[in-house]
Write an enzyme that holds these catalytic residues in place. Structure first.
Site, short mmCIF file in Angstrom:
data_model
loop_
_atom_site.label_atom_id
_atom_site.label_comp_id
_atom_site.label_asym_id
_atom_site.label_seq_id
_atom_site.Cartn_x
_atom_site.Cartn_y
_atom_site.Cartn_z
N SER A 541 0.84 -1.19 0.00
CA SER A 541 0.00 0.00 0.00
C SER A 541 0.89 1.25 0.00
O SER A 541 1.67 1.45 -0.94
CB SER A 541 -0.95 -0.03 1.19
OG SER A 541 -1.97 0.90 1.04
N ASP A 627 -9.89 -3.84 -5.04
CA ASP A 627 -9.29 -2.95 -4.05
C ASP A 627 -9.75 -1.52 -4.30
O ASP A 627 -9.47 -0.94 -5.35
CB ASP A 627 -7.77 -3.05 -4.14
CG ASP A 627 -7.04 -2.26 -3.05
OD1 ASP A 627 -7.71 -1.52 -2.30
OD2 ASP A 627 -5.81 -2.39 -2.96
N HIS A 662 -8.18 -5.05 -0.76
CA HIS A 662 -6.90 -4.44 -0.38
C HIS A 662 -6.05 -5.38 0.47
O HIS A 662 -4.83 -5.36 0.38
CB HIS A 662 -7.18 -3.14 0.40
CG HIS A 662 -5.98 -2.29 0.60
ND1 HIS A 662 -5.30 -1.70 -0.46
CD2 HIS A 662 -5.31 -1.90 1.71
CE1 HIS A 662 -4.28 -0.99 0.01
NE2 HIS A 662 -4.26 -1.10 1.33
#
Length: 691
Positions: A541, A627, A662
């Site tokens: 991320s 995501d 995610h």
């Protein structure tokens, strides 16, 4: 097998009278949030490309299949597959969770106090049956113990659907509520529950109340946030007297409250929002308690009487370079946390005498402590405290805060066997480019040679003020046992050394995050923990942003990089204010669309926009189609452009999970498979596949 190629369609983009060309912007879909909810709306050409990349990656890593299976088996063998949590005593029931050998999801159980009969009121394996993806957002039992409200995301897109059923017969009794943030808060009288609705940009900015027995069309709006940067949620107080509505972005917050006996639900504000001021609220013993950084850079704890919310007094004052953390209450005690010199600590304060002392759980220097209540009734001196370290599995004690007696009640067991004495943990400090001290936590096997010959995995994140605690991991052992050192770089952008440490790694200081990581890599090479070209970078991320920026700046230091759901097209995302997270991150990364200085700065480090014609290390990039935090098109574009520009023959592999979010795929086995996949890549490039 041919290397996949994404079609180029050069597009000139412009902002602040600055033009640049983007060959792959055509893959951005205007209906992208619909795609996250329904993958069939993905452009067919893009879907085909993703499938080709997945096939290519599978082909290139075909020789790692035996190692992936070996890693899966050894990681799973370290997990106690049949396990139960310690029970929490509510008013009428004891509640706990359980996992089983055959299951992939947890079960929730309860037993009426004084009765031996155990009932399973939630079974994740049953709920997940037939779903390609499954995530439970909230599982909330009503205060009268009769009803269960729960939320489910079955795509990975974090659009949660709320269900309500009667526990006695498992019958659904209310209409389902779609497109929520997942959180559920029961009213104290169990006639209502509160939830947050997602807007068209996937932002929870409205709180509704649903009255049982009525249609959802009659749900009433309790609170609405009008600032696009802020999102809101609702919770209850420790004394069960109030509801608190919190609305915030990463650096600023505002809290409203209303009494449980109110019927009109008119929230009253505590303190009006002030840019850069964060606070949260609780209620106990006739006081409101506030955790805030107002006039206290590294936070403090203040309180005021319920009947005079304008007369706040400092209860735990601010301390220089000490991050004051959260707290829990017993009738006579406050248990709270601090972070001192990048180390988390616990403190016990007597509410009657005001005497306070540090709670020392272990003789180990580098630990991650925790605290929790054992029961809802706070007329007790006994709580649960826990700790773990990079070499010590989690241990939970029942601790009497008055007598200081403690009893070990649960310890994380490693069924395949584990000897903590075989591992060494160190905390060292690296000097950054500007002289700032950057902590590094290092874990390695005692047989690993520190002569520069070992490979080293360097994990980093460094955003949103998130601090990385020194925790235990059963999965990391698969690398550490193969003489790969695991190091965590506690770089700026986190709050390991307080709020200033965060501020020095965000906005127009963001490059400090990347420079700190590079400094850590060079330090570890200089100190002979590893050698130049032997490091594997690892981040996900915002940690993927870190990996991308560092790959562009210092590729020669690294053997490889693993980039999970990486935020690598950061300029494009920052310019698009319709995306779910962009507006809420203006005080983290800046606002490139409205501010030319922010624009130029973000463009100067955005990984996608700074790819160069040069040699790069081996790179594995993973993402997920659903995501909504880091859209799949970012790593897709990054991969395609990197293929165009890189001048080496190293691996560049890209995998897109078509049914995940995610956090990757759902379920215990699927999560282990993903770790085994990443680790097999690391072992392939370090030439350790036969170990």
């Amino acid at each position: 097998m041919n290397i996949p190629k994404l079609r180029k369609e050069p597009t000139v983009k412009s902002c602040h009278n600055i033009d640049w060309e983007d060959d792959y912007s055509w893959i951005h879909q205007e209906n992208i949030l619909e795609v996250l909810k329904d993958g069939s709306k993905l452009l067919p050409e893009v879907k085909k490309y993703l499938e080709e990349e997945n096939k290519y990656t599978k082909n290139q890593l075909s020789e790692t299949k035996p190692m992936q299976k070996k890693l899966f088996d050894e990681i799973k063998a370290r997990i106690k597959l049949d396990d139960e949590s310690l029970p929490y005593k509510d008013k009428n029931y004891e509640y706990w969770t359980k996992v089983t050998k055959k299951g992939n999801y947890s079960k929730k159980l309860r037993r009426k106090i004084g009765d031996d009969k155990v009932e399973i009121y939630w079974d994740g394996d049953i709920e997940a049956k037939g779903k390609k993806f499954f995530s439970a957002g909230d599982v909330a039992v009503s205060h009268n113990d009769e009803l269960l409200a729960y939320s489910i995301d079955d795509k990975g897109s974090e659009y949660f659907t709320i269900f309500v059923r009667r526990i006695s017969d498992n019958k659904i009794i209310e209409e389902t509520i779609h497109d929520t943030a997942g959180g559920i808060t029961w009213s104290y009288d169990d006639k209502y529950f509160f939830y947050s609705k997602l807007d068209k940009f996937h932002r929870p900015r409205q709180i509704f109340i649903h009255k049982l027995g009525t249609g959802i069309k009659d749900d009433k709006l309790v609170f609405e946030e009008n600032d696009d940067r802020f999102t809101c949620g609702i919770g209850t107080s420790s004394d069960e007297q109030f509801y608190f509505i919190s609305t915030s972005e990463h650096t600023t917050s505002e809290v409203y409250y209303f009494n449980k006996n109110e019927t009109k639900f008119k929230p009253k504000i505590i303190l009006k929002r002030k840019e850069g001021v964060q606070y949260s609220l609780d209620s106990w013993g006739g006081y409101f308690w506030m955790h805030t950084n107002q006039d206290a850079k590294d936070f403090k704890i203040s309180r005021c009487k319920h009947n005079n919310i304008n007369m706040w007094e400092d209860y735990i004052p601010a301390k220089e370079e000490v991050l004051i953390g959260g707290f829990i209450f017993l009738n006579n005690w406050m248990v709270r946390s601090e972070r001192i010199d990048a180390m988390p600590k616990l403190f016990i304060k007597n509410l009657k005498t005001n005497e306070e002392e540090e709670l020392r759980i272990s003789d180990e220097e580098i630990i991650s402590p925790g605290m929790s209540l054992m029961q809802k009734d706070k007329e007790t001196d006994v709580i649960r405290i826990s700790y773990e370290s990079p070499k010590t599995p989690n241990r939970i004690y029942e601790y009497n805060v008055a007598t200081k007696d403690k009893k070990l009640v649960k310890e994380l067991k490693i069924p395949s066997g584990y000897n903590r004495n075989e591992y060494i943990v160190k905390r060292v400090n690296c000097e950054a480019h500007d002289g700032r001290k950057i902590p590094i936590t290092i874990t390695y096997h005692k047989d690993t040679k520190l002569d520069g010959s070992a490979n080293l995995l360097l994990y980093g994140y460094g955003s949103y003020g998130h601090s990385i605690s020194p925790s235990f991991s059963t999965t990391r052992l698969s690398l550490i046992n193969r003489n790969i050192i695991w190091a965590t770089a506690h770089i700026r952008g986190g709050m390991e050394r307080g709020m200033k440490f965060w501020e020095e790694g965000k906005m127009l200081n963001k490059k400090n995050t990347f420079k700190d990581y590079i400094s850590c890599a060079k330090f570890l090479i200089d100190q002979k923990y590893t050698g130049k070209g032997k490091i594997i970078g690892y981040g996900g991320s915002a940690g993927g942003l870190l990996m991308g920026a560092v790959a562009n700046e210092a590729p020669e230091l690294f053997l490889g990089m693993i980039m999970a759901v990486p935020f690598v097209d950061s300029l494009t995302t920052n310019l698009d204010h319709s995306l779910p997270l962009t507006a809420g991150e203006f005080n983290e990364f800046g606002n490139a669309k409205e501010n030319i200085e922010h624009f130029k700065y973000i463009k100067s480090y955005s990984p996608y926009h700074n790819i160069k014609k040069m040699d790069y290390p081996h790179i594995l990039i993973t993402t997920s189609l659903s995501d909504n935090r880091v859209l799949f098109d970012e790593p897709t574009k990054f991969t395609a452009k990197l293929r165009d520009e890189k001048t080496d023959n190293n691996l560049l592999l890209f995998k897109c999970e078509m049914d995940a979010g995610h956090g990757g795929k759902s379920g215990r086995d699927a999560a282990i498979e993903e770790v085994a996949f990443d680790y097999a890549f690391a072992l392939k490039i370090t030439k350790k596949l036969d170990t």
